[in-house]
Design a protein around this motif. Structure first.
Motif, PDB file in Angstrom:
ATOM      1  N   CYS A   1     -15.641 -10.761  -2.473  1.00 51.23           N
ATOM      2  CA  CYS A   1     -16.258 -11.396  -1.235  1.00 51.23           C
ATOM      3  C   CYS A   1     -16.618  -9.653  -0.247  1.00 51.23           C
ATOM      4  CB  CYS A   1     -14.570 -12.355  -0.302  1.00 51.23           C
ATOM      5  SG  CYS A   1     -15.456 -12.088   1.065  1.00 51.23           S
ATOM      6  N   HIS A   2     -17.259 -10.442   0.583  1.00 46.90           N
ATOM      7  CA  HIS A   2     -17.705  -9.467   1.525  1.00 46.90           C
ATOM      8  C   HIS A   2     -18.471  -9.876   2.961  1.00 46.90           C
ATOM      9  CE1 HIS A   2     -19.591  -8.746  -2.959  1.00 46.90           C
ATOM     10  NE2 HIS A   2     -20.287  -7.252  -2.497  1.00 46.90           N
TER      11      HIS A   2
ATOM     12  N   ILE B   1     -18.017 -19.095   2.361  1.00 41.75           N
ATOM     13  CA  ILE B   1     -17.186 -19.926   2.027  1.00 41.75           C
ATOM     14  C   ILE B   1     -16.949 -21.513   2.458  1.00 41.75           C
ATOM     15  CG2 ILE B   1     -14.827 -19.818   1.373  1.00 41.75           C
ATOM     16  CD1 ILE B   1     -14.659 -16.858   1.401  1.00 41.75           C
ATOM     17  N   ALA B   2     -17.001 -22.331   1.528  1.00 41.48           N
ATOM     18  CA  ALA B   2     -16.561 -23.288   2.088  1.00 41.48           C
ATOM     19  C   ALA B   2     -14.660 -23.594   2.710  1.00 41.48           C
ATOM     20  CB  ALA B   2     -17.300 -25.078   1.088  1.00 41.48           C
ATOM     21  N   VAL B   3     -14.559 -24.484   3.777  1.00 38.26           N
ATOM     22  CA  VAL B   3     -13.495 -24.723   4.068  1.00 38.26           C
ATOM     23  C   VAL B   3     -13.123 -25.908   4.725  1.00 38.26           C
ATOM     24  CG1 VAL B   3     -11.209 -24.082   5.641  1.00 38.26           C
ATOM     25  CG2 VAL B   3     -13.271 -22.171   4.958  1.00 38.26           C
ATOM     26  N   ASN B   4     -13.009 -26.958   3.693  1.00 32.36           N
ATOM     27  CA  ASN B   4     -12.493 -28.296   4.309  1.00 32.36           C
ATOM     28  C   ASN B   4     -13.901 -28.921   4.365  1.00 32.36           C
ATOM     29  OD1 ASN B   4     -10.690 -28.709   3.742  1.00 32.36           O
ATOM     30  ND2 ASN B   4      -9.988 -30.028   5.742  1.00 32.36           N
TER      31      ASN B   4
ATOM     32  N   LEU C   1     -19.086 -21.676   6.365  1.00 35.25           N
ATOM     33  CA  LEU C   1     -18.292 -21.100   6.967  1.00 35.25           C
ATOM     34  C   LEU C   1     -18.342 -19.557   6.782  1.00 35.25           C
ATOM     35  CD1 LEU C   1     -15.267 -22.621   8.755  1.00 35.25           C
ATOM     36  CD2 LEU C   1     -16.998 -22.573   9.598  1.00 35.25           C
ATOM     37  N   THR C   2     -18.866 -18.029   7.952  1.00 34.23           N
ATOM     38  CA  THR C   2     -19.320 -16.761   7.380  1.00 34.23           C
ATOM     39  C   THR C   2     -18.268 -16.055   7.747  1.00 34.23           C
ATOM     40  OG1 THR C   2     -21.640 -17.475   8.061  1.00 34.23           O
ATOM     41  CG2 THR C   2     -20.652 -15.237   8.197  1.00 34.23           C
TER      42      THR C   2
ATOM     43  N   GLU D   1      -9.398  -9.712   4.238  1.00 34.69           N
ATOM     44  CA  GLU D   1      -8.490  -8.334   2.883  1.00 34.69           C
ATOM     45  C   GLU D   1      -7.860  -9.221   2.239  1.00 34.69           C
ATOM     46  OE1 GLU D   1      -4.210  -7.640   5.812  1.00 34.69           O
ATOM     47  OE2 GLU D   1      -5.728  -7.108   7.490  1.00 34.69           O
ATOM     48  N   THR D   2      -7.034  -8.317   1.344  1.00 37.51           N
ATOM     49  CA  THR D   2      -6.544  -8.828   0.404  1.00 37.51           C
ATOM     50  C   THR D   2      -6.721 -10.827   0.073  1.00 37.51           C
ATOM     51  OG1 THR D   2      -5.363  -6.903  -0.520  1.00 37.51           O
ATOM     52  CG2 THR D   2      -5.300  -8.955  -1.993  1.00 37.51           C
ATOM     53  N   ASP D   3      -5.358 -11.210   0.463  1.00 36.41           N
ATOM     54  CA  ASP D   3      -5.935 -12.539   0.038  1.00 36.41           C
ATOM     55  C   ASP D   3      -5.706 -13.774   1.567  1.00 36.41           C
ATOM     56  OD1 ASP D   3      -3.640 -12.235   1.720  1.00 36.41           O
ATOM     57  OD2 ASP D   3      -1.970 -13.023   1.020  1.00 36.41           O
TER      58      ASP D   3
END
Length: 238
Positions: free
Chosen positions: A42-43, A48-51, A55-56, A61-63
């Motif tokens: 990740c950067h 990322i598609a959320v449902n 979205l940007t 963080e790690t998780d």
């Protein structure tokens, strides 16, 4: 761009309507957790598609990662219902080495639909939906693609005669185990992105017709004039 193949299910940790941190920018943000599997590469600025919503990433963080939410997104989608603890489907934007297992998904939600039925069929579940905004119903066709909460699915039936119109999908056991749809109940809203192909075809047809109609000597106008002339001749000869 996405494929509609959900990579993992995350959990909403925070829905902040006024995030005054540097990454929040005094706007609405949502923080998603339990998703280490999609954050290894990740950067900041990644999509990322959320449902199903593109979205940007504004912080991660790690998780966990945080995304900004625009007023337009709130109006179009079911994001307002994402309370703390809600489960969401997640998919990273495609890279050149990803197999295209679903269909071409933009992550641009058109509207929401309500789950109106769910019936078992063998080890599958038949889900029925009704759209909030009926103008998108014309793009939903039997055996066509549709993206529901970020999941690429095939329309199995379209019922144009029922009140409000309805459409149905069949979800196999593997998909049930890897997406959030089975966690929802009748009456819940889902995000809908109709197949872009139908929109493109409609736009091209409209533009072509408008261009033909605007030109007096176009093929369309010539054909219409000939048909009218033949009909008038037939009428006068009787």
């Amino acid at each position: 761009m996405f494929t509609g193949i959900v990579e993992c299910i995350g959990t909403v940790l925070d829905n902040n309507p006024y995030d005054d941190t540097e990454s929040g920018g005094q706007g609405t943000t949502i923080t998603i957790g339990n998703c280490e599997c999609i954050l290894s590469d990740c950067h900041i600025g990644d999509s990322i598609a959320v449902n199903g919503i593109c979205l940007t990433v504004v912080a991660f963080e790690t998780d966990t990662f945080k995304v900004g939410i625009s007023p337009e997104t709130i109006k179009r989608t079911n994001v307002a219902s994402w309370t703390k603890g809600a489960k969401v489907n997640l998919e990273r934007a495609v890279s050149q080495d990803v197999r295209f297992g679903g269909h071409y998904v933009q992550g641009h939600i058109d509207t929401v639909a309500k789950i109106v039925s769910r019936e078992p069929e063998g080890n599958s579940i038949i889900f029925g939906f009704q759209l909030r905004d009926q103008e998108y119903f014309k793009y939903i066709v039997e055996k066509g693609f549709i993206c529901i909460d970020g999941t690429s699915l095939t329309v199995t039936q379209v019922d144009e005669l029922s009140q409000g119109g309805a459409f149905y999908i069949s979800m196999i056991k593997h998909t049930q185990d890897n997406v959030i749809m089975p966690l929802k109940k009748n009456g819940d809203d889902v995000n809908i992105e109709v197949d872009l192909t139908g929109k493109i075809i409609e736009k091209q047809i409209v533009l072509t017709l408008e261009n033909q109609i605007s030109k007096k000597d176009s093929t369309l106008n010539t054909m219409i004039a000939r048909i009218v002339e033949e009909k008038v001749k037939d009428y006068l000869s009787k």
